[in-house]
Scaffold this motif. Structure first.
Motif, mmCIF file in Angstrom:
data_model
loop_
_atom_site.group_PDB
_atom_site.id
_atom_site.type_symbol
_atom_site.label_atom_id
_atom_site.label_comp_id
_atom_site.label_asym_id
_atom_site.label_seq_id
_atom_site.Cartn_x
_atom_site.Cartn_y
_atom_site.Cartn_z
ATOM 1 N N LYS A 35 0.820 -1.215 0.000
ATOM 2 C CA LYS A 35 0.000 0.000 0.000
ATOM 3 C C LYS A 35 0.856 1.269 0.000
ATOM 4 C CE LYS A 35 -3.147 -1.033 3.368
ATOM 5 N NZ LYS A 35 -4.483 -0.917 3.997
ATOM 6 N N ASN A 59 -0.383 -1.633 12.518
ATOM 7 C CA ASN A 59 0.738 -2.064 11.680
ATOM 8 C C ASN A 59 1.096 -0.987 10.652
ATOM 9 O OD1 ASN A 59 0.877 -4.589 12.961
ATOM 10 N ND2 ASN A 59 -0.721 -5.411 11.633
ATOM 11 N N PRO A 163 -6.793 -11.168 4.187
ATOM 12 C CA PRO A 163 -7.807 -10.636 5.108
ATOM 13 C C PRO A 163 -7.994 -9.118 4.993
ATOM 14 C CG PRO A 163 -5.756 -11.012 6.289
ATOM 15 C CD PRO A 163 -5.519 -11.458 4.873
ATOM 16 N N GLY A 165 -9.039 -5.251 6.674
ATOM 17 C CA GLY A 165 -9.347 -4.258 7.697
ATOM 18 C C GLY A 165 -10.199 -3.219 7.000
ATOM 19 N N GLY A 167 -10.146 -3.028 3.799
ATOM 20 C CA GLY A 167 -10.513 -3.665 2.532
ATOM 21 C C GLY A 167 -9.738 -3.135 1.334
ATOM 22 N N THR A 169 -6.609 -3.470 0.457
ATOM 23 C CA THR A 169 -5.744 -4.474 -0.162
ATOM 24 C C THR A 169 -6.545 -5.441 -1.031
ATOM 25 O OG1 THR A 169 -4.311 -4.349 1.767
ATOM 26 C CG2 THR A 169 -4.046 -6.285 0.347
ATOM 27 N N ASP A 241 -0.100 -13.205 11.700
ATOM 28 C CA ASP A 241 -0.519 -12.286 12.760
ATOM 29 C C ASP A 241 -1.726 -12.859 13.499
ATOM 30 O OD1 ASP A 241 -2.412 -11.444 10.437
ATOM 31 O OD2 ASP A 241 -3.177 -10.445 12.220
ATOM 32 N N SER A 265 -0.248 -11.020 4.852
ATOM 33 C CA SER A 265 -0.397 -9.565 4.950
ATOM 34 C C SER A 265 0.514 -8.941 6.010
ATOM 35 C CB SER A 265 -1.870 -9.218 5.190
ATOM 36 O OG SER A 265 -2.377 -9.936 6.292
HETATM 37 C C1 LIG Z 1 -3.441 -3.687 7.828
HETATM 38 C C2 LIG Z 1 -3.569 -5.152 7.815
HETATM 39 C C3 LIG Z 1 -4.632 -5.804 7.170
HETATM 40 C C4 LIG Z 1 -5.789 -5.053 6.566
HETATM 41 O O1 LIG Z 1 -5.484 -4.410 5.358
HETATM 42 P P1 LIG Z 1 -6.560 -3.512 4.629
HETATM 43 O O2 LIG Z 1 -5.940 -3.099 3.358
HETATM 44 O O3 LIG Z 1 -6.839 -2.330 5.527
HETATM 45 O O4 LIG Z 1 -7.794 -4.315 4.436
HETATM 46 C C5 LIG Z 1 -4.630 -7.187 7.136
HETATM 47 N N1 LIG Z 1 -3.644 -7.909 7.725
HETATM 48 C C6 LIG Z 1 -2.639 -7.318 8.390
HETATM 49 C C7 LIG Z 1 -1.625 -8.179 9.071
HETATM 50 C C8 LIG Z 1 -2.561 -5.927 8.447
HETATM 51 O O5 LIG Z 1 -1.547 -5.358 9.110
#
Ligand SMILES: *Cc1c(COP(=O)(O)O)cnc(C)c1O
Length: 288
Positions: A35, A59, A163, A165, A167, A169, A241, A265
């Motif tokens: 990102k 993170n 996964p 957060g 979204g 990614t 994680d 991720s």
């Molecule tokens: C930030 C993070 C995500 C979520 O990423 P998004 O692009 O916000 O959906 C998923 N896994 C880990 C380990 C992260 O640090």
């Protein structure tokens, strides 16, 4: 290091491929590396300062702290007020980011929203703002690079998983790889919230499938099944994680049968403080 490292693991008798995006750098890795692709490739003389805001163990915060440290940019990070315990902690992302020179500023809870809204006013040309979690249209570029790497893999892949957060990614990865199914799960809030976050960036494409966790998981809470799948994965050879990955792995194992490429991720730097919480919880329940 090469960005094309793959691992094969066997989990519950099934083979999975893992794209090891966690291995780039201990602090700037996983999807945060993707990102922040544009900033990582920005020459250091072009900027002086990065401003961001959000969670105190995020993170994204640690990734930005590492990036600014390497580029010699000032890094200012705003959060709501934090507890005395967190301030004293000698593990975790906040501690690591402060060690990398991050300038942390706490904003009173009542003023926080309005304060964040004013951050973009009066910005000079050498200051750049990264929204919470790096949820930004500029993330698209780095995820297109990831998509190209996946396309060039010499492996049979039926679906991809990562996964969510915000979204950001999963969305940009699915958009850049329309020929593949991308599975994700909402880890922060529910499916409706995730769809809303994604739609604010771009209409959700058909190849992006949001799996619904069996149980309502609250972000950063402790769940025995999370610790259990974490341990199984670790035993199979890869550390993940404890916040995002467990829910997606549980869904993949329960609901899907394809040969999946899981895009790691990152986020492993936060495990030390999470494992400490799991240990403290186990100790408390032994006492009761
Ligand atoms: C930030 C993070 C995500 C979520 O990423 P998004 O692009 O916000 O959906 C998923 N896994 C880990 C380990 C992260 O640090």
């Amino acid at each position: 290091m090469s960005t094309q490292t793959l691992s094969k693991i066997i989990l519950e008798g099934r083979e999975f491929l893992i794209k090891r995006d966690d291995l780039f750098d201990p602090y700037l890795s996983g999807n945060k590396f993707r990102k922040l692709h544009t900033l990582i490739n920005t020459p250091k003389q072009n900027l002086k300062k990065i401003i961001s805001y959000g969670g105190t163990q995020s993170n994204a915060m640690l990734a930005l702290a590492k990036l600014c440290h390497d580029k010699e940019w000032e890094f200012v990070y705003y959060t709501k007020a934090i507890s005395a315990t967190l301030k004293k902690q000698k593990v975790g992302n906040l501690f690591l980011a402060l060690g990398l020179g991050m300038h942390h500023i706490e904003i009173d809870d009542a003023l926080y929203r309005d304060f964040i809204a004013t951050l973009r006013l009066n910005l000079d040309a050498k200051t750049f703002i990264v929204d919470q979690g790096g949820a930004d249209r500029s993330a698209k570029e780095g995820l297109a690079v990831l998509a190209e790497e996946i396309r060039s893999l010499d492996e049979e892949i039926e679906a991809i998983a990562t996964p969510s957060g915000t979204g950001t990614t999963a969305l940009y990865l699915a958009l850049a790889l329309p020929e593949k199914i991308v599975y994700t799960v909402p880890c922060v809030g529910d499916t409706a919230y995730l769809q809303e976050q994604m739609s604010a960036l771009h209409p959700i494409p058909e190849n992006l499938i949001i799996l619904e966790p069996k149980k309502k998981y609250h972000f950063a809470k402790l769940y025995p099944e999370f610790l259990e799948i974490y341990a199984k994965l670790l035993e199979s050879g890869v550390e993940f994680d404890l916040l995002y990955a467990p829910s997606l792995w549980l869904s993949l194992l329960e609901e899907k049968k394809e040969k999946v490429l899981y895009v790691h991720s990152g986020g492993v730097s936060g495990n030390e403080s999470m494992l400490e919480r799991y240990r403290a919880k186990a100790a408390r329940s032994r006492k009761n």
